[in-house]
Design a protein around this motif. Structure first.
Motif, PDB file in Angstrom:
ATOM      1  N   UNK A   1     -25.683   0.224  22.215  1.00 16.80           N
ATOM      2  CA  UNK A   1     -24.447   0.030  22.979  1.00 16.80           C
ATOM      3  C   UNK A   1     -24.222  -1.424  23.370  1.00 16.80           C
ATOM      4  N   UNK A   2     -25.117  -2.301  22.916  1.00 16.14           N
ATOM      5  CA  UNK A   2     -24.937  -3.721  23.205  1.00 16.14           C
ATOM      6  C   UNK A   2     -25.534  -4.545  22.069  1.00 16.14           C
ATOM      7  N   UNK A   3     -25.236  -5.824  22.089  1.00 23.34           N
ATOM      8  CA  UNK A   3     -25.656  -6.702  21.004  1.00 23.34           C
ATOM      9  C   UNK A   3     -27.174  -6.900  20.929  1.00 23.34           C
ATOM     10  N   UNK A   4     -27.897  -7.092  22.054  1.00 22.42           N
ATOM     11  CA  UNK A   4     -29.330  -7.371  21.940  1.00 22.42           C
ATOM     12  C   UNK A   4     -30.108  -6.300  21.175  1.00 22.42           C
ATOM     13  N   UNK A   5     -29.854  -5.009  21.475  1.00 14.77           N
ATOM     14  CA  UNK A   5     -30.590  -3.958  20.779  1.00 14.77           C
ATOM     15  C   UNK A   5     -30.234  -3.933  19.294  1.00 14.77           C
ATOM     16  N   UNK A   6     -28.960  -4.077  18.967  1.00 12.83           N
ATOM     17  CA  UNK A   6     -28.556  -4.040  17.564  1.00 12.83           C
ATOM     18  C   UNK A   6     -29.157  -5.219  16.804  1.00 12.83           C
ATOM     19  N   UNK A   7     -29.146  -6.399  17.413  1.00 13.51           N
ATOM     20  CA  UNK A   7     -29.729  -7.567  16.763  1.00 13.51           C
ATOM     21  C   UNK A   7     -31.237  -7.415  16.587  1.00 13.51           C
TER      22      UNK A   7
ATOM     23  N   UNK B   1     -21.508 -14.146  18.206  1.00 10.70           N
ATOM     24  CA  UNK B   1     -22.567 -13.148  18.343  1.00 10.70           C
ATOM     25  C   UNK B   1     -22.634 -12.262  17.107  1.00 10.70           C
ATOM     26  N   UNK B   2     -21.454 -11.850  16.636  1.00  9.39           N
ATOM     27  CA  UNK B   2     -21.420 -10.965  15.477  1.00  9.39           C
ATOM     28  C   UNK B   2     -22.018 -11.635  14.241  1.00  9.39           C
ATOM     29  N   UNK B   3     -21.862 -12.952  14.124  1.00 10.47           N
ATOM     30  CA  UNK B   3     -22.374 -13.640  12.935  1.00 10.47           C
ATOM     31  C   UNK B   3     -23.887 -13.546  12.831  1.00 10.47           C
ATOM     32  N   UNK B   4     -24.562 -13.366  13.990  1.00 15.48           N
ATOM     33  CA  UNK B   4     -26.018 -13.210  13.938  1.00 15.48           C
ATOM     34  C   UNK B   4     -26.435 -11.944  13.202  1.00 15.48           C
ATOM     35  N   UNK B   5     -25.561 -10.940  13.167  1.00 11.90           N
ATOM     36  CA  UNK B   5     -25.864  -9.737  12.393  1.00 11.90           C
ATOM     37  C   UNK B   5     -26.008 -10.065  10.917  1.00 11.90           C
ATOM     38  N   UNK B   6     -25.264 -11.077  10.461  1.00 14.62           N
ATOM     39  CA  UNK B   6     -25.310 -11.451   9.050  1.00 14.62           C
ATOM     40  C   UNK B   6     -26.540 -12.294   8.726  1.00 14.62           C
TER      41      UNK B   6
ATOM     42  N   UNK C   1     -16.110  -2.225  18.342  1.00  8.35           N
ATOM     43  CA  UNK C   1     -16.776  -1.189  19.128  1.00  8.35           C
ATOM     44  C   UNK C   1     -17.596  -1.786  20.266  1.00  8.35           C
ATOM     45  N   UNK C   2     -18.307  -2.869  19.990  1.00  8.85           N
ATOM     46  CA  UNK C   2     -19.198  -3.462  20.994  1.00  8.85           C
ATOM     47  C   UNK C   2     -18.579  -4.662  21.707  1.00  8.85           C
ATOM     48  N   UNK C   3     -17.341  -4.980  21.376  1.00  7.61           N
ATOM     49  CA  UNK C   3     -16.628  -6.101  21.995  1.00  7.61           C
ATOM     50  C   UNK C   3     -17.414  -7.401  21.857  1.00  7.61           C
ATOM     51  N   UNK C   4     -17.816  -7.709  20.616  1.00  5.32           N
ATOM     52  CA  UNK C   4     -18.603  -8.910  20.351  1.00  5.32           C
ATOM     53  C   UNK C   4     -17.695 -10.049  19.935  1.00  5.32           C
ATOM     54  N   UNK C   5     -18.016 -11.263  20.377  1.00  4.90           N
ATOM     55  CA  UNK C   5     -17.293 -12.416  19.854  1.00  4.90           C
ATOM     56  C   UNK C   5     -17.832 -12.752  18.473  1.00  4.90           C
TER      57      UNK C   5
END
Length: 412
Positions: free
Chosen positions: A99-105, A49-54, A42-46
């Protein structure tokens, strides 16, 4: 406090509700791995970047555990638990709009602070609510919050197809905020503050200068590193060894994680019967070492690999309850139980950061069997610390109470 202890009919329901706060918080840890692929798309994350969510939860905990613990001691466990649920709910709701990685993180970091507040405040609330004769059983029930919450999310991954990851985040937000309202009456009557608000720097220095919190933090770090070195990759291992898709591998892992709760409850029963913490810890770490070889060596069939993972999880469940149960007696003074548990959780999160990273690097470079050597090494080091903890507990039991606490209390 006395009012709580005279309401015999309400005590265990209140304990169960406190445990439930931990369960809904643990769901927030597990929801990111469950929804990772959907968020990436959905957010087109590599993947980096996505691993930081974990790791957001773990990094927040590794940096702020003792600070949250001091806050629990100073402003009260009830306030921190309710605030932690609301922080997680707000973070999940805002994160659903990202809608982007910084806010979600950023919102995952906020959720991490809320999760840590609940996980540190929970044992303190249980000590306040339960009779002293029920502490072992009550702490064992508290110990089940993580495996139950994590496994519930992993098993519920099919809901993502219907809700999408944003809907899943919003459902979790509603659950957290609703649960905070439910917990208000269950914890009414607990003192707002456990100790006077004085110099936080002195409190932190006192906690860090004692050996007990360091031993507990080290043991929890070794446990978390060893456990997640295996279970972070178990869905992929099971998918390969059992020839199932990754979703089925995740659900099978969820079942294995849930078995950890049986070990938690068994530990409570063993402690109630007077079994030494040292014995429980040595059995738990020994089982992790042996079973990791079965899971990771590649010598067993798929069915035996899964059986070994279940035994690994069940006997590993002995360890967290034994450590949390040790916290009150290993605290520098009774008023610093929250700080000690916070430091313990800081060790847990440090292990959570290190374990999967080290296991992944070893697996890529040398294959899965070398990961079992990592787990065996961690379990061996933890066994040595468990013996040191036992010696410290023996000293604490033989030390007169009038000598044990006054100097620490005066510093507060």
């Amino acid at each position: 406090m006395d009012a709580l202890h005279t309401r015999n009919d309400a005590r265990w329901p209140s304990i169960l509700l406190i445990v439930g706060a931990g369960v809904v918080s643990a769901c927030q840890v597990g929801k990111a791995p469950a929804a990772l692929a959907a968020i990436q798309a959905d957010l087109a994350l590599d993947l980096g970047t996505a691993s930081w969510l974990l790791s957001a939860f773990a990094i927040v905990g590794a940096l702020t555990g003792i600070t949250i613990g001091v806050a629990v001691d100073h402003v009260g466990a009830r306030f921190m638990a309710l605030g932690g649920l609301l922080l997680q709910g707000g973070g999940s709701a805002i994160g659903a709009l990202a809608n982007d990685a910084p806010l979600l993180l950023a919102m995952r970091a906020v959720e991490g602070v809320g999760f840590l507040a609940v996980s540190v405040a929970g044992p303190t609330l249980i000590v306040a609510v339960a009779r002293s004769s029920d502490h072992s059983r009550a702490m064992a029930m508290w110990g089940t919050f993580m495996p139950i919450g994590m496994s519930a999310v992993l098993i519920a991954t099919p809901l993502l197809d219907a809700l999408g990851w944003r809907g899943f985040w919003l459902v979790n937000a509603a659950l957290l905020i609703g649960y905070a309202a439910l917990l208000v009456p269950a914890t009414r009557g607990i003192p707002a503050r456990m100790v006077p608000v004085r110099s936080i720097a002195r409190v932190v220095r006192l906690a860090l200068s004692a050996s007990g919190p360091w031993l507990l933090a080290g043991l929890f770090a070794f446990f978390a590193a060893a456990y997640f070195a295996v279970f972070a990759f178990l869905p992929a291992i099971l998918s390969e060894r059992l020839s199932v898709d990754t979703r089925m591998g995740g659900q099978l892992t969820g079942i294995a994680v849930s078995v950890n709760a049986l070990g938690n409850l068994a530990c409570g029963a063993l402690l109630s019967r007077g079994v030494a913490h040292r014995t429980i810890l040595l059995v738990g770490f020994g089982a992790m070492a042996v079973c990791s070889i079965g899971v990771l060596s590649g010598a067993l069939s798929g069915a035996l690999v899964y059986t070994a993972s279940i035994v690994f999880s069940a006997l590993a469940g002995l360890i967290p309850v034994a450590l949390i149960h040790s916290a009150p007696r290993m605290a520098p003074c009774p008023e610093l139980i929250g700080a000690t548990i916070g430091f313990l959780m800081q060790g847990n999160n440090a292990g959570l950061v290190f374990g999967p990273a080290a296991a992944g690097a070893l697996a890529v470079a040398h294959g899965w069997p070398t990961v079992s050597l990592l787990v065996v090494s961690l379990a061996t080091a933890a066994s040595l610390l468990a013996i040191s903890l036992h010696l410290q507990q023996c000293k604490a039991r033989t030390r007169p109470s009038s000598v044990r606490y006054p100097a620490a209390v005066d510093e507060l």
